[in-house]
Design a protein around this motif. Structure first.
Motif, PDB file in Angstrom:
ATOM      1  N   ALA A 142      35.031 -10.693 -23.382  1.00 25.00           N
ATOM      2  CA  ALA A 142      36.335 -10.966 -23.146  1.00 25.00           C
ATOM      3  C   ALA A 142      36.988 -11.768 -24.192  1.00 25.00           C
ATOM      4  O   ALA A 142      38.340 -11.819 -24.306  1.00 25.00           O
ATOM      5  CB  ALA A 142      36.408 -11.749 -21.834  1.00 25.00           C
ATOM      6  N   HIS A 143      36.184 -12.631 -24.873  1.00 17.54           N
ATOM      7  CA  HIS A 143      36.565 -13.595 -25.944  1.00 17.54           C
ATOM      8  C   HIS A 143      36.656 -12.895 -27.453  1.00 17.54           C
ATOM      9  O   HIS A 143      37.173 -13.796 -28.367  1.00 17.54           O
ATOM     10  CB  HIS A 143      36.048 -14.871 -25.874  1.00 17.54           C
ATOM     11  CG  HIS A 143      36.277 -15.736 -24.801  1.00 17.54           C
ATOM     12  ND1 HIS A 143      35.460 -15.620 -23.537  1.00 17.54           N
ATOM     13  CD2 HIS A 143      37.165 -16.562 -24.348  1.00 17.54           C
ATOM     14  CE1 HIS A 143      35.848 -16.511 -22.740  1.00 17.54           C
ATOM     15  NE2 HIS A 143      37.083 -17.001 -22.930  1.00 17.54           N
ATOM     16  N   ALA A 144      36.323 -11.698 -27.480  1.00 14.19           N
ATOM     17  CA  ALA A 144      36.503 -10.837 -28.831  1.00 14.19           C
ATOM     18  C   ALA A 144      37.809 -10.428 -28.970  1.00 14.19           C
ATOM     19  O   ALA A 144      38.785 -10.421 -28.195  1.00 14.19           O
ATOM     20  CB  ALA A 144      35.224  -9.677 -28.785  1.00 14.19           C
ATOM     21  N   HIS A 145      38.303 -10.189 -30.314  1.00 13.81           N
ATOM     22  CA  HIS A 145      39.670 -10.027 -30.638  1.00 13.81           C
ATOM     23  C   HIS A 145      40.184  -8.671 -29.986  1.00 13.81           C
ATOM     24  O   HIS A 145      41.351  -8.817 -29.509  1.00 13.81           O
ATOM     25  CB  HIS A 145      39.819  -9.705 -32.179  1.00 13.81           C
ATOM     26  CG  HIS A 145      40.986  -9.455 -32.675  1.00 13.81           C
ATOM     27  ND1 HIS A 145      42.167 -10.419 -32.794  1.00 13.81           N
ATOM     28  CD2 HIS A 145      41.494  -8.339 -33.259  1.00 13.81           C
ATOM     29  CE1 HIS A 145      43.037  -9.879 -33.084  1.00 13.81           C
ATOM     30  NE2 HIS A 145      42.785  -8.550 -33.332  1.00 13.81           N
ATOM     31  N   PRO A 146      39.473  -7.563 -29.742  1.00 12.21           N
ATOM     32  CA  PRO A 146      40.193  -6.503 -29.013  1.00 12.21           C
ATOM     33  C   PRO A 146      40.413  -6.769 -27.660  1.00 12.21           C
ATOM     34  O   PRO A 146      41.679  -6.252 -27.245  1.00 12.21           O
ATOM     35  CB  PRO A 146      38.779  -5.359 -29.206  1.00 12.21           C
ATOM     36  CG  PRO A 146      38.220  -5.630 -30.261  1.00 12.21           C
ATOM     37  CD  PRO A 146      38.249  -7.149 -30.311  1.00 12.21           C
ATOM     38  N   ALA A 147      39.580  -7.520 -27.018  1.00 11.86           N
ATOM     39  CA  ALA A 147      40.101  -8.013 -25.592  1.00 11.86           C
ATOM     40  C   ALA A 147      41.121  -8.759 -25.567  1.00 11.86           C
ATOM     41  O   ALA A 147      42.048  -8.790 -24.615  1.00 11.86           O
ATOM     42  CB  ALA A 147      39.027  -8.498 -25.014  1.00 11.86           C
ATOM     43  N   LEU A 148      41.251  -9.778 -26.235  1.00  8.93           N
ATOM     44  CA  LEU A 148      42.333 -10.497 -26.488  1.00  8.93           C
ATOM     45  C   LEU A 148      43.725 -10.095 -26.912  1.00  8.93           C
ATOM     46  O   LEU A 148      44.815 -10.225 -26.037  1.00  8.93           O
ATOM     47  CB  LEU A 148      42.155 -11.970 -27.531  1.00  8.93           C
ATOM     48  CG  LEU A 148      41.015 -12.688 -27.232  1.00  8.93           C
ATOM     49  CD1 LEU A 148      40.647 -13.733 -28.537  1.00  8.93           C
ATOM     50  CD2 LEU A 148      41.369 -13.418 -26.387  1.00  8.93           C
ATOM     51  N   ARG A 149      43.509  -9.108 -27.707  1.00 12.03           N
ATOM     52  CA  ARG A 149      44.784  -8.313 -27.958  1.00 12.03           C
ATOM     53  C   ARG A 149      45.162  -7.413 -26.790  1.00 12.03           C
ATOM     54  O   ARG A 149      46.423  -7.581 -26.591  1.00 12.03           O
ATOM     55  CB  ARG A 149      44.683  -7.537 -29.350  1.00 12.03           C
ATOM     56  CG  ARG A 149      45.823  -6.653 -29.713  1.00 12.03           C
ATOM     57  CD  ARG A 149      45.649  -5.904 -31.051  1.00 12.03           C
ATOM     58  NE  ARG A 149      44.633  -4.913 -30.544  1.00 12.03           N
ATOM     59  CZ  ARG A 149      43.351  -4.908 -31.313  1.00 12.03           C
ATOM     60  NH1 ARG A 149      43.122  -5.571 -32.580  1.00 12.03           N
ATOM     61  NH2 ARG A 149      42.457  -3.713 -30.994  1.00 12.03           N
ATOM     62  N   HIS A 150      44.610  -6.884 -26.207  1.00 11.46           N
ATOM     63  CA  HIS A 150      44.586  -6.066 -25.085  1.00 11.46           C
ATOM     64  C   HIS A 150      45.409  -6.927 -24.082  1.00 11.46           C
ATOM     65  O   HIS A 150      46.162  -6.406 -23.323  1.00 11.46           O
ATOM     66  CB  HIS A 150      43.390  -5.512 -24.345  1.00 11.46           C
ATOM     67  CG  HIS A 150      43.678  -4.658 -23.299  1.00 11.46           C
ATOM     68  ND1 HIS A 150      44.364  -3.406 -23.305  1.00 11.46           N
ATOM     69  CD2 HIS A 150      43.475  -4.764 -21.865  1.00 11.46           C
ATOM     70  CE1 HIS A 150      44.367  -2.903 -22.147  1.00 11.46           C
ATOM     71  NE2 HIS A 150      43.807  -3.733 -21.329  1.00 11.46           N
ATOM     72  N   ARG A 151      45.092  -8.005 -23.781  1.00 12.18           N
ATOM     73  CA  ARG A 151      45.654  -9.030 -22.649  1.00 12.18           C
ATOM     74  C   ARG A 151      47.066  -9.681 -23.254  1.00 12.18           C
ATOM     75  O   ARG A 151      47.523 -10.140 -22.467  1.00 12.18           O
ATOM     76  CB  ARG A 151      44.560 -10.291 -22.480  1.00 12.18           C
ATOM     77  CG  ARG A 151      43.498  -9.857 -21.419  1.00 12.18           C
ATOM     78  CD  ARG A 151      42.636 -11.175 -21.037  1.00 12.18           C
ATOM     79  NE  ARG A 151      42.291 -11.919 -21.859  1.00 12.18           N
ATOM     80  CZ  ARG A 151      41.176 -11.851 -22.504  1.00 12.18           C
ATOM     81  NH1 ARG A 151      40.409 -10.972 -22.561  1.00 12.18           N
ATOM     82  NH2 ARG A 151      40.920 -13.099 -23.373  1.00 12.18           N
ATOM     83  N   THR A 169      38.691  -5.497 -16.763  1.00 10.58           N
ATOM     84  CA  THR A 169      37.406  -5.166 -16.299  1.00 10.58           C
ATOM     85  C   THR A 169      36.605  -4.671 -17.580  1.00 10.58           C
ATOM     86  O   THR A 169      36.949  -4.070 -18.619  1.00 10.58           O
ATOM     87  CB  THR A 169      37.395  -3.638 -15.730  1.00 10.58           C
ATOM     88  OG1 THR A 169      38.324  -4.047 -14.310  1.00 10.58           O
ATOM     89  CG2 THR A 169      36.068  -3.164 -15.071  1.00 10.58           C
ATOM     90  N   PHE A 170      35.388  -5.090 -17.484  1.00 11.06           N
ATOM     91  CA  PHE A 170      34.099  -4.852 -18.684  1.00 11.06           C
ATOM     92  C   PHE A 170      33.022  -3.858 -18.097  1.00 11.06           C
ATOM     93  O   PHE A 170      32.619  -4.497 -17.323  1.00 11.06           O
ATOM     94  CB  PHE A 170      33.820  -6.124 -19.641  1.00 11.06           C
ATOM     95  CG  PHE A 170      35.187  -6.762 -20.034  1.00 11.06           C
ATOM     96  CD1 PHE A 170      35.568  -6.509 -21.289  1.00 11.06           C
ATOM     97  CD2 PHE A 170      35.579  -7.959 -19.323  1.00 11.06           C
ATOM     98  CE1 PHE A 170      36.758  -7.257 -21.737  1.00 11.06           C
ATOM     99  CE2 PHE A 170      36.666  -8.709 -19.947  1.00 11.06           C
ATOM    100  CZ  PHE A 170      37.332  -8.064 -21.074  1.00 11.06           C
ATOM    101  N   ALA A 171      32.721  -2.973 -18.876  1.00 13.92           N
ATOM    102  CA  ALA A 171      31.404  -2.503 -18.502  1.00 13.92           C
ATOM    103  C   ALA A 171      30.253  -2.770 -19.562  1.00 13.92           C
ATOM    104  O   ALA A 171      30.487  -2.520 -20.899  1.00 13.92           O
ATOM    105  CB  ALA A 171      31.691  -0.679 -18.639  1.00 13.92           C
TER     106      ALA A 171
END
Length: 58
Positions: free
Chosen positions: A33-42, A14-16
């Motif tokens: 979603a395609h930024a590094h922090p989100a990729l790492r989280h997934r 989820t992204f706000a």
């Protein structure tokens, strides 16, 4: 946004974001979603932007 891992597990991330329209919200969330922090989280799970949905709050 729906996710799927290499093992086949399904989930959601989820992204706000700030946006005035659904299209703007989905575009901004996809960029995030395609930024590094989100990729790492997934942890390798793929995002399905085509199946993503948005809810606007006023």
């Amino acid at each position: 946004m729906p996710t799927s891992s290499p093992s086949g597990a399904r989930g959601e991330q989820t992204f706000a974001v700030r946006a005035l329209t659904y299209a703007e919200a989905l575009t901004t969330a996809a960029t995030t979603a395609h930024a590094h922090p989100a990729l790492r989280h997934r942890r390798g799970a793929r995002i399905d932007t085509a199946a993503a949905r948005a809810t606007l709050h006023h």
